[in-house]
Design an enzyme around this catalytic site. Structure first.
Site, mmCIF file in Angstrom:
data_model
loop_
_atom_site.group_PDB
_atom_site.id
_atom_site.type_symbol
_atom_site.label_atom_id
_atom_site.label_comp_id
_atom_site.label_asym_id
_atom_site.label_seq_id
_atom_site.Cartn_x
_atom_site.Cartn_y
_atom_site.Cartn_z
ATOM 1 N N SER A 135 -5.110 -11.595 7.077
ATOM 2 C CA SER A 135 -4.533 -10.258 7.248
ATOM 3 C C SER A 135 -4.764 -9.787 8.677
ATOM 4 O O SER A 135 -5.905 -9.736 9.127
ATOM 5 C CB SER A 135 -5.210 -9.247 6.314
ATOM 6 O OG SER A 135 -5.062 -9.631 4.981
ATOM 7 N N GLU B 55 -6.875 -5.184 11.342
ATOM 8 C CA GLU B 55 -8.078 -5.606 10.614
ATOM 9 C C GLU B 55 -8.833 -6.610 11.464
ATOM 10 O O GLU B 55 -10.041 -6.730 11.392
ATOM 11 C CB GLU B 55 -7.651 -6.225 9.276
ATOM 12 C CG GLU B 55 -8.780 -6.461 8.325
ATOM 13 C CD GLU B 55 -9.027 -7.920 8.042
ATOM 14 O OE1 GLU B 55 -9.801 -8.225 7.150
ATOM 15 O OE2 GLU B 55 -8.478 -8.777 8.750
ATOM 16 N N ARG C 272 -13.759 -3.676 4.112
ATOM 17 C CA ARG C 272 -13.660 -4.454 5.368
ATOM 18 C C ARG C 272 -14.570 -3.891 6.469
ATOM 19 O O ARG C 272 -14.193 -3.879 7.648
ATOM 20 C CB ARG C 272 -12.209 -4.478 5.883
ATOM 21 C CG ARG C 272 -11.259 -5.294 5.030
ATOM 22 C CD ARG C 272 -11.671 -6.750 5.000
ATOM 23 N NE ARG C 272 -10.627 -7.608 4.456
ATOM 24 C CZ ARG C 272 -10.435 -7.851 3.171
ATOM 25 N NH1 ARG C 272 -11.223 -7.310 2.276
ATOM 26 N NH2 ARG C 272 -9.462 -8.649 2.770
HETATM 27 N N1 EPU Z 1 3.331 -7.084 -0.599
HETATM 28 C C1 EPU Z 1 4.682 -7.028 -0.326
HETATM 29 N N2 EPU Z 1 5.140 -7.784 0.715
HETATM 30 C C2 EPU Z 1 4.332 -8.561 1.461
HETATM 31 C C3 EPU Z 1 2.952 -8.601 1.194
HETATM 32 C C4 EPU Z 1 2.476 -7.835 0.137
HETATM 33 O O1 EPU Z 1 5.439 -6.337 -0.989
HETATM 34 O O2 EPU Z 1 4.838 -9.223 2.382
HETATM 35 C C5 EPU Z 1 2.821 -6.341 -1.765
HETATM 36 C C6 EPU Z 1 2.507 -7.291 -2.923
HETATM 37 O O3 EPU Z 1 3.625 -7.543 -3.719
HETATM 38 C C7 EPU Z 1 1.432 -6.557 -3.672
HETATM 39 C C8 EPU Z 1 0.698 -5.817 -2.592
HETATM 40 O O4 EPU Z 1 1.584 -5.731 -1.484
HETATM 41 O O5 EPU Z 1 1.988 -5.629 -4.556
HETATM 42 C C9 EPU Z 1 -0.617 -6.455 -2.197
HETATM 43 O O6 EPU Z 1 -0.400 -7.783 -1.716
HETATM 44 P P1 EPU Z 1 -1.514 -8.934 -1.847
HETATM 45 O O7 EPU Z 1 -1.987 -9.010 -3.254
HETATM 46 O O8 EPU Z 1 -0.945 -10.177 -1.261
HETATM 47 O O9 EPU Z 1 -2.755 -8.424 -1.029
HETATM 48 P P2 EPU Z 1 -2.901 -7.583 0.317
HETATM 49 O O10 EPU Z 1 -3.339 -6.212 -0.029
HETATM 50 O O11 EPU Z 1 -1.697 -7.733 1.165
HETATM 51 C C10 EPU Z 1 -5.459 -8.104 0.529
HETATM 52 C C11 EPU Z 1 -6.415 -8.627 1.569
HETATM 53 C C12 EPU Z 1 -6.292 -10.140 1.693
HETATM 54 C C13 EPU Z 1 -6.591 -10.746 0.324
HETATM 55 C C14 EPU Z 1 -5.601 -10.183 -0.685
HETATM 56 C C15 EPU Z 1 -5.892 -10.655 -2.088
HETATM 57 C C16 EPU Z 1 -6.683 -6.836 3.202
HETATM 58 C C17 EPU Z 1 -6.447 -6.392 4.611
HETATM 59 N N3 EPU Z 1 -6.160 -8.016 2.854
HETATM 60 O O12 EPU Z 1 -4.134 -8.352 1.005
HETATM 61 O O13 EPU Z 1 -7.309 -10.569 2.606
HETATM 62 O O14 EPU Z 1 -6.495 -12.162 0.355
HETATM 63 O O15 EPU Z 1 -5.708 -8.737 -0.708
HETATM 64 O O16 EPU Z 1 -7.030 -10.044 -2.546
HETATM 65 O O17 EPU Z 1 -7.365 -6.125 2.459
HETATM 66 C C18 EPU Z 1 -7.780 -11.152 4.853
HETATM 67 O O18 EPU Z 1 -8.579 -10.223 4.854
HETATM 68 O O19 EPU Z 1 -7.607 -11.876 5.871
HETATM 69 C C19 EPU Z 1 -6.989 -11.412 3.657
HETATM 70 C C20 EPU Z 1 -6.076 -12.371 3.594
#
Ligand code: EPU
Length: 335
Positions: free
Chosen positions: A235, A331, A163
């Site tokens: 995010s 972010e 990012r």
């Molecule tokens: N999780 C929870 N509770 C929640 C959200 C997430 O337990 O409310 C857990 C999920 O179960 C999973 C882990 O956290 O085990 C990761 O969740 P997720 O796959 O939804 O991805 P993220 O790490 O929360 C990142 C990016 C997103 C992107 C997703 C998918 C960042 C800051 N965010 O989110 O990017 O869509 O991965 O690749 O790195 C954005 O940048 O605006 C964005 C949406």
């Protein structure tokens, strides 16, 4: 140049913000003229793209908002294996991804449906579902508003990381076009999260490029608020990068903590999980809240102001700090 310009349609949080000065740039001529505008030299300048990763902390932006919006997609070179494509900054990112997928070009399919425009994609090295834009960027065309000089950044010179890129520091540089290398045959990235599950639940054993793009779109639609319907910036926080000791400390208390390896033997813990575990998911206070399907996303239900989001941000940061000893960072770009 416009004065006291409303930005409500130009920030996906949907706040009623106004800019002292505003100018849309549709051509290189427009850009060159702006460089000569004395007001730009006197003012604080903000280069705005799709407005999908920005939070104005104040309802009046006392400066000059520049809105580069050049259009066009050109194929520059083509071989048996790959295509070099130039895309101008004002193209809508998700439409560009759909275009490349329709041409059977590999590289951007996991980044389907990310809001925003092409010119902003390199700035924060957008990423999702196991892909980052840095893996396809060949070079980035910029012009420095303070000097009018054009500079082309190679992929390496962009200094991409999670990012992040050099463009977060080079705030006077307009990215007017990005060149991408996309492959005619590639490997699909299916290892992130639920992608494989979704494909197998839909009996897709030999997924195509289009299958992957549409799977990503389905997963996103289930987790993230629809842009233009509920105010958000995707995010709101970055994922937390912690030392191995810190990770083990948390894992002792919460064996189920999800994690991914990060650079230099650090470990990435999803902030969405931390916020969820701290009890914030689905929380609502007046006009703002935490999205009930993804705790990393703060939302504005309408009628609110930026301070409400900033207050909520502070409360969540304090609570995560108290429970886990981790400082989560925004972010979103806070202006
Ligand atoms: N999780 C929870 N509770 C929640 C959200 C997430 O337990 O409310 C857990 C999920 O179960 C999973 C882990 O956290 O085990 C990761 O969740 P997720 O796959 O939804 O991805 P993220 O790490 O929360 C990142 C990016 C997103 C992107 C997703 C998918 C960042 C800051 N965010 O989110 O990017 O869509 O991965 O690749 O790195 C954005 O940048 O605006 C964005 C949406």
């Amino acid at each position: 140049m416009e004065k006291n310009f409303p930005l409500r349609e130009l920030n996906t949080f949907g706040f009623d913000v106004k800019a002292k000065y505003f100018q849309e740039l549709k051509s290189m001529d427009d850009i060159h003229q702006l460089v000569d505008n004395p007001e730009i030299k006197r003012s604080q300048v903000l280069i705005l793209s799709g407005g999908s990763n920005i939070l104005f902390s104040n309802e009046f932006y006392d400066g000059f908002v520049v809105y580069p919006n050049l259009k066009g997609i050109e194929t520059l070179e083509e071989s048996d294996k790959a295509v070099l494509i130039r895309c101008y900054c004002g193209e809508v990112w998700k439409d560009f991804v759909d275009y490349t997928v329709s041409k059977n070009l590999y590289g951007l399919e996991n980044l389907a449906d990310i809001p925003g425009k092409v010119g902003a994609a390199p700035v924060q090295n957008i990423g999702a579902y196991g892909a980052e834009v840095k893996d396809t960027v060949y070079q980035v065309h910029t012009i420095d508003l303070t000097t009018g000089k054009i500079k082309i950044f190679s992929n390496e010179e962009c200094r991409f990381s999670y990012r992040n890129s050099i463009f977060k520091q080079y705030k006077s540089f307009i990215i007017f076009a990005v060149d991408f290398i996309l492959n005619k045959n590639g490997e699909l990235k299916l290892d992130y999260g639920n992608i494989r599950n979704y494909l197998s639940n839909n009996n897709i054993t030999n997924p195509t490029l289009k299958d992957v793009a549409s799977t990503v779109k389905t997963i996103r639609a289930e987790k993230l608020p629809e842009v233009g319907v509920v105010g958000s910036v995707g995010s709101f926080f970055q994922n937390a990068i912690v030392s191995e000791d810190k990770y083990l400390e948390i894992k002792k208390l919460y064996p189920e903590v999800p994690s991914y390896p990060a650079d230099n033997s650090f470990i990435k813990i999803p902030s969405g999980w931390l916020i969820d575990k701290a009890g914030w998911k689905g929380y609502r206070e007046n006009h703002v809240g935490v999205w009930d399907k993804q705790a990393l996303v703060l939302v504005h239900y309408g009628g609110g102001n930026p301070q409400e989001i900033l207050d909520l941000m502070g409360k969540i940061q304090n609570s995560v700090k108290e429970q886990f000893g981790i400082e989560i960072k925004p972010e979103v770009n806070i202006i």
